[in-house]
Scaffold this motif. Structure first.
Motif, PDB file in Angstrom:
ATOM      1  N   GLU A 139       0.846  -1.186   0.000  1.00  0.00           N
ATOM      2  CA  GLU A 139       0.000   0.000   0.000  1.00  0.00           C
ATOM      3  C   GLU A 139       0.884   1.239   0.000  1.00  0.00           C
ATOM      4  O   GLU A 139       1.818   1.352   0.806  1.00  0.00           O
ATOM      5  N   THR A 140       0.596   2.154  -0.933  1.00  0.00           N
ATOM      6  CA  THR A 140       1.385   3.384  -1.051  1.00  0.00           C
ATOM      7  C   THR A 140       0.463   4.583  -0.936  1.00  0.00           C
ATOM      8  O   THR A 140      -0.432   4.762  -1.771  1.00  0.00           O
ATOM      9  N   PRO A 141       0.636   5.431   0.085  1.00  0.00           N
ATOM     10  CA  PRO A 141      -0.208   6.624   0.223  1.00  0.00           C
ATOM     11  C   PRO A 141       0.449   7.833  -0.452  1.00  0.00           C
ATOM     12  O   PRO A 141       1.674   7.980  -0.470  1.00  0.00           O
ATOM     13  N   ILE A 142      -0.389   8.687  -1.027  1.00  0.00           N
ATOM     14  CA  ILE A 142       0.070   9.968  -1.570  1.00  0.00           C
ATOM     15  C   ILE A 142      -0.827  11.040  -0.966  1.00  0.00           C
ATOM     16  O   ILE A 142      -2.015  11.139  -1.290  1.00  0.00           O
ATOM     17  N   LEU A 143      -0.278  11.830  -0.054  1.00  0.00           N
ATOM     18  CA  LEU A 143      -1.056  12.833   0.657  1.00  0.00           C
ATOM     19  C   LEU A 143      -0.857  14.190   0.009  1.00  0.00           C
ATOM     20  O   LEU A 143       0.230  14.765   0.056  1.00  0.00           O
ATOM     21  N   GLY A 144      -1.910  14.701  -0.635  1.00  0.00           N
ATOM     22  CA  GLY A 144      -1.857  16.025  -1.233  1.00  0.00           C
ATOM     23  C   GLY A 144      -2.388  17.073  -0.285  1.00  0.00           C
ATOM     24  O   GLY A 144      -2.774  16.786   0.857  1.00  0.00           O
ATOM     25  N   VAL A 145      -2.434  18.333  -0.748  1.00  0.00           N
ATOM     26  CA  VAL A 145      -2.931  19.417   0.087  1.00  0.00           C
ATOM     27  C   VAL A 145      -4.412  19.209   0.406  1.00  0.00           C
ATOM     28  O   VAL A 145      -4.848  19.363   1.544  1.00  0.00           O
ATOM     29  N   ASP A 146      -5.188  18.826  -0.609  1.00  0.00           N
ATOM     30  CA  ASP A 146      -6.633  18.650  -0.430  1.00  0.00           C
ATOM     31  C   ASP A 146      -7.105  17.285  -0.915  1.00  0.00           C
ATOM     32  O   ASP A 146      -8.281  17.124  -1.262  1.00  0.00           O
ATOM     33  N   PRO A 164     -12.153  18.647  -0.081  1.00  0.00           N
ATOM     34  CA  PRO A 164     -13.116  19.760  -0.100  1.00  0.00           C
ATOM     35  C   PRO A 164     -14.552  19.336  -0.386  1.00  0.00           C
ATOM     36  O   PRO A 164     -15.483  19.823   0.254  1.00  0.00           O
ATOM     37  N   ASP A 165     -14.773  18.424  -1.353  1.00  0.00           N
ATOM     38  CA  ASP A 165     -16.140  18.082  -1.749  1.00  0.00           C
ATOM     39  C   ASP A 165     -16.519  16.634  -1.485  1.00  0.00           C
ATOM     40  O   ASP A 165     -17.610  16.194  -1.846  1.00  0.00           O
ATOM     41  N   SER A 166     -15.632  15.857  -0.842  1.00  0.00           N
ATOM     42  CA  SER A 166     -15.890  14.461  -0.492  1.00  0.00           C
ATOM     43  C   SER A 166     -16.153  13.584  -1.709  1.00  0.00           C
ATOM     44  O   SER A 166     -16.853  12.581  -1.621  1.00  0.00           O
ATOM     45  N   ALA A 167     -15.572  13.967  -2.858  1.00  0.00           N
ATOM     46  CA  ALA A 167     -15.678  13.139  -4.053  1.00  0.00           C
ATOM     47  C   ALA A 167     -14.689  11.978  -3.969  1.00  0.00           C
ATOM     48  O   ALA A 167     -13.626  12.093  -3.345  1.00  0.00           O
ATOM     49  N   GLU A 184     -16.858   6.525 -10.088  1.00  0.00           N
ATOM     50  CA  GLU A 184     -16.689   7.888  -9.596  1.00  0.00           C
ATOM     51  C   GLU A 184     -17.924   8.275  -8.784  1.00  0.00           C
ATOM     52  O   GLU A 184     -19.062   8.022  -9.197  1.00  0.00           O
ATOM     53  N   PHE A 185     -17.659   8.868  -7.633  1.00  0.00           N
ATOM     54  CA  PHE A 185     -18.733   9.294  -6.743  1.00  0.00           C
ATOM     55  C   PHE A 185     -18.630  10.808  -6.540  1.00  0.00           C
ATOM     56  O   PHE A 185     -17.568  11.316  -6.162  1.00  0.00           O
ATOM     57  N   GLY A 186     -19.747  11.500  -6.796  1.00  0.00           N
ATOM     58  CA  GLY A 186     -19.764  12.936  -6.541  1.00  0.00           C
ATOM     59  C   GLY A 186     -19.669  13.245  -5.063  1.00  0.00           C
ATOM     60  O   GLY A 186     -19.149  14.293  -4.662  1.00  0.00           O
ATOM     61  N   TYR A 187     -20.169  12.309  -4.250  1.00  0.00           N
ATOM     62  CA  TYR A 187     -20.067  12.447  -2.796  1.00  0.00           C
ATOM     63  C   TYR A 187     -20.008  11.046  -2.206  1.00  0.00           C
ATOM     64  O   TYR A 187     -20.765  10.156  -2.596  1.00  0.00           O
ATOM     65  N   ILE A 213     -23.870   8.146  -0.406  1.00  0.00           N
ATOM     66  CA  ILE A 213     -23.185   7.910  -1.668  1.00  0.00           C
ATOM     67  C   ILE A 213     -23.958   8.546  -2.826  1.00  0.00           C
ATOM     68  O   ILE A 213     -25.182   8.419  -2.902  1.00  0.00           O
ATOM     69  N   GLN A 214     -23.221   9.207  -3.713  1.00  0.00           N
ATOM     70  CA  GLN A 214     -23.791   9.724  -4.953  1.00  0.00           C
ATOM     71  C   GLN A 214     -22.919   9.235  -6.114  1.00  0.00           C
ATOM     72  O   GLN A 214     -21.865   9.784  -6.400  1.00  0.00           O
TER      73      GLN A 214
END
Length: 215
Positions: free
Chosen positions: A97-104, A153-156, A176-179, A194-195
């Motif tokens: 498992e490889t994590p990539i932590l961005g700003v958002d 920011p938008d929980s997508a 892909e989930f909008g939320y 879930i959306q």
């Protein structure tokens, strides 16, 4: 389940209060201690959820973790078998498992090799179907890659899966989930929010269709 978490907490407390010879420790030794502590916590936490064993685990707070020789023993009620008597062992040769932590954003890439899911780890209908088309050993895969990207920011959420099922098919799936979130966690009554905005699955035949033709 409560007893599992109690045992995990007791072992965690023991680990925290282990003596550390800080004055004599080098930075490398201190880093190794942190990795060992993190590995112990991860193992105890996961084991509180499902029984498993492994040959080796390497955990790095920045680069993720690698586990080899993993054996997972999910309970019968998790598999839908219900009788509690059926033994089940899922084996994984290597799990990374490889994590990539961005700003958002959060991105996780999970790579699995040498996966075996025997019929005993499926519900009876699925196990019977798999056996009827000639896969007596269950589902096996040389490799599988799962990538999850979550937007803060938008929980997508977006999920992609690529795997090659031995003597069956190459599978590519995207969603892909909008939320996407799990609500009710604070009240111990979780429910999905879930959306779904897009889903796509493609199969490249590698022997599966020929096995299905006589049916």
């Amino acid at each position: 389940m409560r007893s599992r978490f109690l045992i995990c907490g007791v072992f965690g407390a023991i680990l925290v209060f282990q003596p550390v010879t800080a004055p004599a420790q080098s930075a490398k030794a201190a880093g190794q201690f942190v990795q060992n502590l993190l590995r112990s916590y991860v193992v105890l936490f996961v084991r509180s959820l499902v029984d498993f064993t492994y040959e080796s685990i390497t955990i790095d707070p920045v680069n993720g973790f690698v586990a080899t020789g993993v054996k997972i023993y999910p309970p019968a009620d998790m598999l839908g078998n219900g009788d509690g008597e059926q033994e089940c062992e899922i084996s994984i040769g290597r799990l990374a498992e490889t994590p990539i932590l961005g700003v958002d954003s959060l991105t996780y890439s999970i790579e699995i090799t040498d996966l075996t899911v025997p019929p005993d780890c499926m519900d009876r209908e699925a196990a019977g179907f798999i056996s009827s088309i000639g896969y007596d050993e269950g589902v096996t895969a040389d490799s599988a890659v799962v990538t999850v990207q979550y937007s803060l920011p938008d929980s997508a959420l977006s999920v992609s899966v690529q795997t090659v099922l031995n003597q069956a098919a190459a599978l590519n799936a995207e969603a892909e989930f909008g939320y996407f979130w799990i609500g009710g966690l604070a009240g111990n009554n979780p429910y999905p929010v879930i959306q779904l905005t897009r889903a796509e699955i493609s199969l490249d035949n590698m022997g599966l269709f020929e096995r299905l033709e006589p049916m």
